[in-house]
Design a protein around this motif. Structure first.
Motif, mmCIF file in Angstrom:
data_model
loop_
_atom_site.group_PDB
_atom_site.id
_atom_site.type_symbol
_atom_site.label_atom_id
_atom_site.label_comp_id
_atom_site.label_asym_id
_atom_site.label_seq_id
_atom_site.Cartn_x
_atom_site.Cartn_y
_atom_site.Cartn_z
ATOM 1 N N ARG A 1 0.838 -1.207 0.000
ATOM 2 C CA ARG A 1 0.000 0.000 0.000
ATOM 3 C C ARG A 1 0.870 1.253 0.000
ATOM 4 N N HIS A 2 2.058 1.142 0.528
ATOM 5 C CA HIS A 2 2.991 2.272 0.577
ATOM 6 C C HIS A 2 3.998 2.256 -0.579
ATOM 7 N N GLY A 3 3.739 1.413 -1.590
ATOM 8 C CA GLY A 3 4.522 1.477 -2.827
ATOM 9 C C GLY A 3 5.837 0.724 -2.847
ATOM 10 N N ALA A 4 5.995 -0.283 -1.978
ATOM 11 C CA ALA A 4 7.274 -1.005 -1.924
ATOM 12 C C ALA A 4 7.324 -2.144 -2.943
ATOM 13 N N LYS A 5 8.541 -2.392 -3.452
ATOM 14 C CA LYS A 5 8.808 -3.540 -4.329
ATOM 15 C C LYS A 5 9.406 -4.658 -3.485
ATOM 16 N N ARG A 6 9.173 -5.895 -3.894
ATOM 17 C CA ARG A 6 9.722 -7.032 -3.133
ATOM 18 C C ARG A 6 11.135 -7.364 -3.606
ATOM 19 N N LEU A 7 11.979 -7.731 -2.654
ATOM 20 C CA LEU A 7 13.371 -8.111 -2.930
ATOM 21 C C LEU A 7 13.685 -9.369 -2.144
ATOM 22 N N ASP A 8 14.590 -10.181 -2.658
ATOM 23 C CA ASP A 8 15.079 -11.336 -1.900
ATOM 24 C C ASP A 8 16.594 -11.401 -2.027
ATOM 25 N N THR A 9 17.254 -11.881 -0.982
ATOM 26 C CA THR A 9 18.710 -12.026 -0.976
ATOM 27 C C THR A 9 19.054 -13.404 -0.426
ATOM 28 N N ARG B 1 18.228 4.707 -5.389
ATOM 29 C CA ARG B 1 16.898 5.002 -4.835
ATOM 30 C C ARG B 1 16.021 3.758 -4.947
ATOM 31 N N MET B 2 15.410 3.368 -3.839
ATOM 32 C CA MET B 2 14.562 2.172 -3.856
ATOM 33 C C MET B 2 13.697 2.121 -2.603
ATOM 34 N N LYS B 3 12.444 1.739 -2.796
ATOM 35 C CA LYS B 3 11.553 1.460 -1.674
ATOM 36 C C LYS B 3 11.232 -0.019 -1.756
ATOM 37 N N ARG B 4 11.744 -0.778 -0.797
ATOM 38 C CA ARG B 4 11.628 -2.230 -0.923
ATOM 39 C C ARG B 4 11.112 -2.877 0.360
ATOM 40 N N TYR C 1 13.741 -16.914 19.076
ATOM 41 C CA TYR C 1 14.281 -18.147 18.518
ATOM 42 C C TYR C 1 15.655 -17.893 17.917
ATOM 43 N N ARG C 2 16.339 -18.976 17.577
ATOM 44 C CA ARG C 2 17.606 -18.841 16.858
ATOM 45 C C ARG C 2 17.360 -18.711 15.355
ATOM 46 N N GLU C 3 16.271 -19.278 14.891
ATOM 47 C CA GLU C 3 15.831 -19.117 13.500
ATOM 48 C C GLU C 3 14.470 -18.444 13.539
ATOM 49 N N PHE C 4 14.344 -17.304 12.882
ATOM 50 C CA PHE C 4 13.063 -16.612 12.909
ATOM 51 C C PHE C 4 12.864 -15.781 11.650
ATOM 52 N N CYS C 5 11.638 -15.352 11.458
ATOM 53 C CA CYS C 5 11.262 -14.609 10.249
ATOM 54 C C CYS C 5 11.252 -13.115 10.528
ATOM 55 N N GLN C 6 11.752 -12.337 9.591
ATOM 56 C CA GLN C 6 11.679 -10.883 9.662
ATOM 57 C C GLN C 6 10.916 -10.335 8.457
ATOM 58 N N CYS C 7 10.182 -9.256 8.691
ATOM 59 C CA CYS C 7 9.492 -8.536 7.616
ATOM 60 C C CYS C 7 10.031 -7.115 7.620
ATOM 61 N N ASP C 8 10.784 -6.753 6.605
ATOM 62 C CA ASP C 8 11.440 -5.442 6.562
ATOM 63 C C ASP C 8 10.869 -4.550 5.469
ATOM 64 N N PHE C 9 10.798 -3.265 5.775
ATOM 65 C CA PHE C 9 10.433 -2.223 4.811
ATOM 66 C C PHE C 9 11.500 -1.145 4.912
ATOM 67 N N ASP C 10 12.090 -0.760 3.768
ATOM 68 C CA ASP C 10 13.146 0.249 3.786
ATOM 69 C C ASP C 10 12.995 1.226 2.627
ATOM 70 N N ILE C 11 13.395 2.462 2.879
ATOM 71 C CA ILE C 11 13.418 3.499 1.845
ATOM 72 C C ILE C 11 14.859 3.960 1.686
ATOM 73 N N ALA C 12 15.406 3.749 0.489
ATOM 74 C CA ALA C 12 16.786 4.152 0.193
ATOM 75 C C ALA C 12 16.766 5.323 -0.773
ATOM 76 N N GLY C 13 17.614 6.318 -0.506
ATOM 77 C CA GLY C 13 17.718 7.457 -1.415
ATOM 78 C C GLY C 13 17.817 8.774 -0.665
#
Length: 506
Positions: A88-96, A148-151, A170-182
């Motif tokens: 809704r805030h215009g982010a693109k999905r990325l994976d690493t 510049r990237m919103k991901r 936990y030692r293994e866990f899930c994160q959900c990140d939103f970042d604005i670069a630029g």
């Protein structure tokens, strides 16, 4: 375990192939004796490991867990809500990658660097499992020269710490990140990140929450005017960061006894870091005789003043507290930092489930430059949602309420009351699948109708289509509502449209 093919004696292979090629009924006694010796040796080699593993316990590694289908339903709903907000805030999905070169991760996390999982040498590369999603994102930006990237990114991370399962750690866990670069005008992206945090936490209905905000420049300014040596800044920051878990007395003791800080210096720090408030505290700090002399602190206070202006326009200022104890121990933060905590347990829970912060983030303007060969920087700000901790709260709430969770999305069940109707059921369910309808049947040639109907009730399937001899003759299908048990006859050619209509109405 059977020995590898290449380890069997050549004579054994020759004999085995000879047996295969020999006409049936002709068997060599000597070869049979030899085969029995080989078989006995193989059998002994297979039995030994099982005898040695008699005390073997089947379990998941410490700090990890399996998630049942019921748990996955809850988890997916959390992730869907979070991702919808990010989109809704215009982010693109990325994976690493799940692992990075070890040198990419070291010296980025302060005292927590010892929690990084290191892997053995893999073909000449020293690797580590990723500790978070922020450092890999900064590496991606530098490597691909992205300015510049919103991901957003959702993925597992690993930390070698003592897990507290009941608190969602936990030692293994899930994160959900939103970042604005630029490079943007000050505090506009930062305000949006806090707005997103509020939207996510409000949408998940976790109860009342508060977002603590500070600025690393203000914190560094406090340490400087209190006469903390520059070399001890990071160590003292990590102590201050524990104030949400242990009282000031214990934090002060750690600073003095373990980190060698002078007692009077620690006391001066205590005068600042035990204070919290709203925008009025920002103005108060501008008037502080010591802090107002520090350029870094003034820059941070100026940005916070602007930030509160934007937060007021977003209608969320009352959810934000300027908290001078907030330190965020990670080394890469350079400006505004924030952390969300729950103020109360959900009403359904009988006891407080202490899970700590449920979301956090901040500004890290220098991290991309660490990876760029020429040191070119890309200002960044972002947030991370603590999925595991949120999941722990919602799971506890559902247990308390005794809610039954449906684990499948099947809409229609294909049934028959008679024998020898498997072919008709298969043709019918194929039609439904091809029409995009979620459908199931029992994997039996002649299932009993009562068994099929009980399965629908148990699994929460809303509709049943029934085909038998009479229906086949008349060219109709019976459509049954599982809840009301009402049945209607539908022409075969209209079945898909009628099912879609009923599903849209429900």
């Amino acid at each position: 375990m059977m020995p590898p093919f290449g380890l069997l004696h050549r004579r054994a292979w020759a004999s085995l192939f000879g047996q295969l090629l020999r006409p049936s009924g002709l068997v060599c006694i000597g070869e049979v004796h030899f085969h029995s010796q080989v078989s006995e040796a193989v059998l002994i080699s297979q039995l030994k490991p099982h005898q040695e593993k008699s005390n073997f316990v089947i379990k998941t590694p410490k700090g990890t867990r399996d998630l049942s289908p019921q748990q996955m339903v809850v988890r997916e709903k959390i992730l869907d809500m979070v991702i919808d907000c990010f989109k809704r805030h215009g982010a693109k999905r990325l994976d690493t990658p799940a692992f990075e070169l070890k040198e990419m991760l070291t010296e980025k996390y302060g005292e927590d660097s010892g929690l990084i999982y290191e892997l053995k040498d893999q073909g000449g590369e020293l690797l580590s499992l990723r500790y978070d999603l922020t450092v890999p994102f900064a590496r991606y930006l530098a490597m691909n020269k992205v300015k510049r990237m919103k991901r957003y990114q959702v993925g597992k991370v690993w930390r070698r710490e003592s897990p507290t399962i009941v608190q969602g750690r936990y030692r293994e866990f899930c994160q959900c990140d939103f970042d604005i670069a630029g490079q943007f005008d000050p505090m506009i992206p930062d305000a949006e990140c806090l707005k997103i945090m509020c939207e996510v936490l409000s949408g998940l209905q976790l109860g009342d929450f508060l977002i603590k905000v500070n600025d690393r420049r203000i914190l560094d300014g406090i340490l400087a005017v209190c006469a903390v040596p520059q070399s001890k800044f990071h160590a003292i920051c990590s102590s201050i960061d524990k104030l949400d878990k242990i009282p000031w007395k214990e934090v002060r003791h750690e600073m003095v006894a373990k980190k060698g800080l002078a007692p009077e210096v620690a006391d001066r720090i205590g005068d600042y870091v035990q204070r919290h408030g709203g925008v009025s505290l920002v103005e108060e700090m501008f008037q502080d005789s010591r802090l107002s002399q520090n350029k870094q602190a003034l820059e941070g206070l100026g940005d916070l003043r602007l930030l509160f202006e934007y937060l007021t326009l977003f209608g969320i200022a009352e959810k934000i507290s300027f908290d001078l104890s907030l330190a965020r121990g990670l080394d890469y933060y350079t400006g505004v930092i924030y952390e969300a905590v729950l103020l109360q347990t959900p009403a359904q829970a009988e006891e407080c489930l202490n899970v700590g912060s449920v979301a956090a983030g901040g500004r890290y303007d220098g991290l991309v430059g660490v990876f760029d060969p020429k040191g070119h920087t890309v200002p960044c700000v972002g947030l991370s949602i603590g999925v595991e901790r949120i999941f722990a709260i919602l799971e506890e709430r559902m247990k308390t309420a005794g809610l039954k969770i449906r684990t499948t999305e099947t809409q229609v069940f294909v049934a028959t009351p008679q024998k020898n109707f498997l072919h008709e059921r298969l043709k019918l369910i194929s039609e439904l699948w091809d029409a995009g309808i979620k459908a199931e049947l029992l994997y039996k040639n002649n299932p009993k109708l009562l068994t099929q109907l009980h399965y629908c009730e148990h699994m929460g399937i809303p509709l049943v289509v029934i085909i038998g001899e009479q229906e086949l003759k008349e060219g109709v299908i019976k459509l049954r509502s599982v809840a009301s048990r009402e049945e209607v006859a539908i022409k075969r050619e209209n079945l898909v449209a009628e099912i879609q209509k009923k599903l849209s109405e429900s």
